[in-house]
Design an enzyme around this catalytic site. Structure first.
Site, mmCIF file in Angstrom:
data_model
loop_
_atom_site.group_PDB
_atom_site.id
_atom_site.type_symbol
_atom_site.label_atom_id
_atom_site.label_comp_id
_atom_site.label_asym_id
_atom_site.label_seq_id
_atom_site.Cartn_x
_atom_site.Cartn_y
_atom_site.Cartn_z
ATOM 1 N N LYS A 57 25.655 47.561 45.835
ATOM 2 C CA LYS A 57 26.657 46.495 45.705
ATOM 3 C C LYS A 57 27.161 46.066 47.071
ATOM 4 O O LYS A 57 27.352 46.876 47.962
ATOM 5 C CB LYS A 57 27.844 46.980 44.861
ATOM 6 C CG LYS A 57 28.856 45.876 44.608
ATOM 7 C CD LYS A 57 29.993 46.323 43.724
ATOM 8 C CE LYS A 57 30.945 45.147 43.500
ATOM 9 N NZ LYS A 57 32.277 45.572 43.145
ATOM 10 N N SER A 79 27.892 40.550 46.068
ATOM 11 C CA SER A 79 29.347 40.631 45.977
ATOM 12 C C SER A 79 29.974 40.516 47.355
ATOM 13 O O SER A 79 29.530 41.153 48.306
ATOM 14 C CB SER A 79 29.760 41.978 45.360
ATOM 15 O OG SER A 79 31.164 42.109 45.363
ATOM 16 N N HIS A 81 33.331 40.998 47.339
ATOM 17 C CA HIS A 81 34.571 41.696 46.976
ATOM 18 C C HIS A 81 35.781 40.766 47.057
ATOM 19 O O HIS A 81 36.845 41.155 47.513
ATOM 20 C CB HIS A 81 34.785 42.928 47.853
ATOM 21 C CG HIS A 81 33.664 43.902 47.759
ATOM 22 N ND1 HIS A 81 33.442 44.661 46.640
ATOM 23 C CD2 HIS A 81 32.666 44.201 48.629
ATOM 24 C CE1 HIS A 81 32.368 45.410 46.833
ATOM 25 N NE2 HIS A 81 31.881 45.136 48.014
ATOM 26 N N ARG A 84 37.796 40.225 50.359
ATOM 27 C CA ARG A 84 38.764 41.189 50.871
ATOM 28 C C ARG A 84 38.195 42.139 51.926
ATOM 29 O O ARG A 84 38.941 42.844 52.577
ATOM 30 C CB ARG A 84 39.346 42.010 49.719
ATOM 31 C CG ARG A 84 40.176 41.193 48.757
ATOM 32 C CD ARG A 84 40.803 42.046 47.666
ATOM 33 N NE ARG A 84 39.876 42.956 47.032
ATOM 34 C CZ ARG A 84 39.014 42.636 46.057
ATOM 35 N NH1 ARG A 84 38.968 41.410 45.605
ATOM 36 N NH2 ARG A 84 38.216 43.537 45.529
ATOM 37 N N ASP A 112 29.088 39.130 41.377
ATOM 38 C CA ASP A 112 30.512 39.022 41.063
ATOM 39 C C ASP A 112 31.169 38.171 42.139
ATOM 40 O O ASP A 112 30.506 37.598 42.985
ATOM 41 C CB ASP A 112 31.171 40.401 40.902
ATOM 42 C CG ASP A 112 31.421 41.150 42.205
ATOM 43 O OD1 ASP A 112 31.139 40.614 43.297
ATOM 44 O OD2 ASP A 112 31.894 42.285 42.146
ATOM 45 N N GLY A 113 32.468 38.074 42.069
ATOM 46 C CA GLY A 113 33.197 37.313 43.080
ATOM 47 C C GLY A 113 33.607 35.941 42.599
ATOM 48 O O GLY A 113 32.819 35.008 42.639
ATOM 49 N N ARG A 116 35.298 33.308 36.800
ATOM 50 C CA ARG A 116 36.478 33.289 35.940
ATOM 51 C C ARG A 116 36.270 32.546 34.630
ATOM 52 O O ARG A 116 37.107 32.622 33.745
ATOM 53 C CB ARG A 116 37.662 32.637 36.680
ATOM 54 C CG ARG A 116 38.056 33.313 37.975
ATOM 55 C CD ARG A 116 38.627 34.698 37.717
ATOM 56 N NE ARG A 116 39.099 35.342 38.913
ATOM 57 C CZ ARG A 116 38.428 36.260 39.605
ATOM 58 N NH1 ARG A 116 37.220 36.604 39.230
ATOM 59 N NH2 ARG A 116 38.949 36.819 40.671
ATOM 60 N N GLY A 135 35.932 41.460 36.977
ATOM 61 C CA GLY A 135 36.888 42.559 37.003
ATOM 62 C C GLY A 135 38.332 42.133 36.913
ATOM 63 O O GLY A 135 39.029 42.399 35.942
ATOM 64 N N ARG A 136 38.797 41.458 37.939
ATOM 65 C CA ARG A 136 40.224 41.158 38.076
ATOM 66 C C ARG A 136 40.835 40.447 36.866
ATOM 67 O O ARG A 136 41.920 40.828 36.430
ATOM 68 C CB ARG A 136 40.444 40.357 39.359
ATOM 69 C CG ARG A 136 41.876 40.424 39.834
ATOM 70 C CD ARG A 136 42.054 39.826 41.220
ATOM 71 N NE ARG A 136 41.131 40.438 42.152
ATOM 72 C CZ ARG A 136 40.607 39.807 43.204
ATOM 73 N NH1 ARG A 136 40.923 38.567 43.467
ATOM 74 N NH2 ARG A 136 39.769 40.417 44.006
#
Length: 184
Positions: A57, A79, A81, A84, A112-113, A116, A135-136
């Site tokens: 990842k 990704s 992240h 961040r 990911d990233g 939404r 995730g978030r």
């Protein structure tokens, strides 16, 4: 890393993923043992030790994807992240096509990233991902609505993805390809 692999496998993990891109962060360098960039040989040692599908990842370049392939990874997770780890990291959607072109027929690609919506899922699949990781938003749904919040969010994603597929003439997920999206 070996202890974490053992821990995951003892709890029934079907596959394992390892972040590779944050190893240069100052607080990780001061750990014992220190974290740092891993060679193909070191990654291969982890992968072989795991004995189950192993995903790398934090891949954001063709070179990184090729390194994962050389090490014997089952797949990669494109990704950043959420930006961040390193300021000014490109969006995953902007690097995904080149990575998919380079290794997509040899590695399973997840991404990911910033995903939404169902439209975001559709775009990621069209650009070469086999699946997406979100995730978030689920954290917000759990805290805000618990099980019902998660179920509502999943239904929203499914409905939006279904709408995108209908509007582009894709009857099944495998019909989604790069011709379905504009990326210029």
């Amino acid at each position: 890393v070996f202890k974490k692999i053992d821990y995951a496998k003892a709890r029934g993990a079907k596959w394992i993923a390892m972040d590779i891109d944050a190893s240069g962060l100052p607080f990780l360098k001061s750990m014992t043992p220190p974290s740092g960039s891993k060679s193909v040989e070191e990654l291969r040692e982890f992968i072989e030790y795991a004995g189950i599908p192993f995903y790398i990842k934090g891949v954001m370049t063709v070179k990184g994807a090729q390194k994962a392939l050389q090490a014997g990874a089952a797949g990669i997770i494109v990704s950043n992240h959420g930006g961040r780890v390193l300021d000014h990291t490109p969006a995953t959607a902007s690097v995904l096509p080149a990575i998919a072109d380079a290794v997509g027929d040899q590695l399973e690609i997840l991404v990911d990233g910033g995903i939404r919506s169902g439209a975001d899922i559709f775009q990621a699949l069209a650009l070469g991902a086999k699946a997406v990781l979100i995730g978030r938003p689920f954290v917000t749904m759990v805290y805000g609505g618990q099980e019902a919040g998660v179920a509502a969010y999943v239904q929203k994603l499914k409905a939006e993805l279904s709408d995108c597929m209908a509007m582009t003439g894709c009857a099944k997920l495998s019909d989604i390809d790069r011709s379905c999206v504009s990326h210029g």
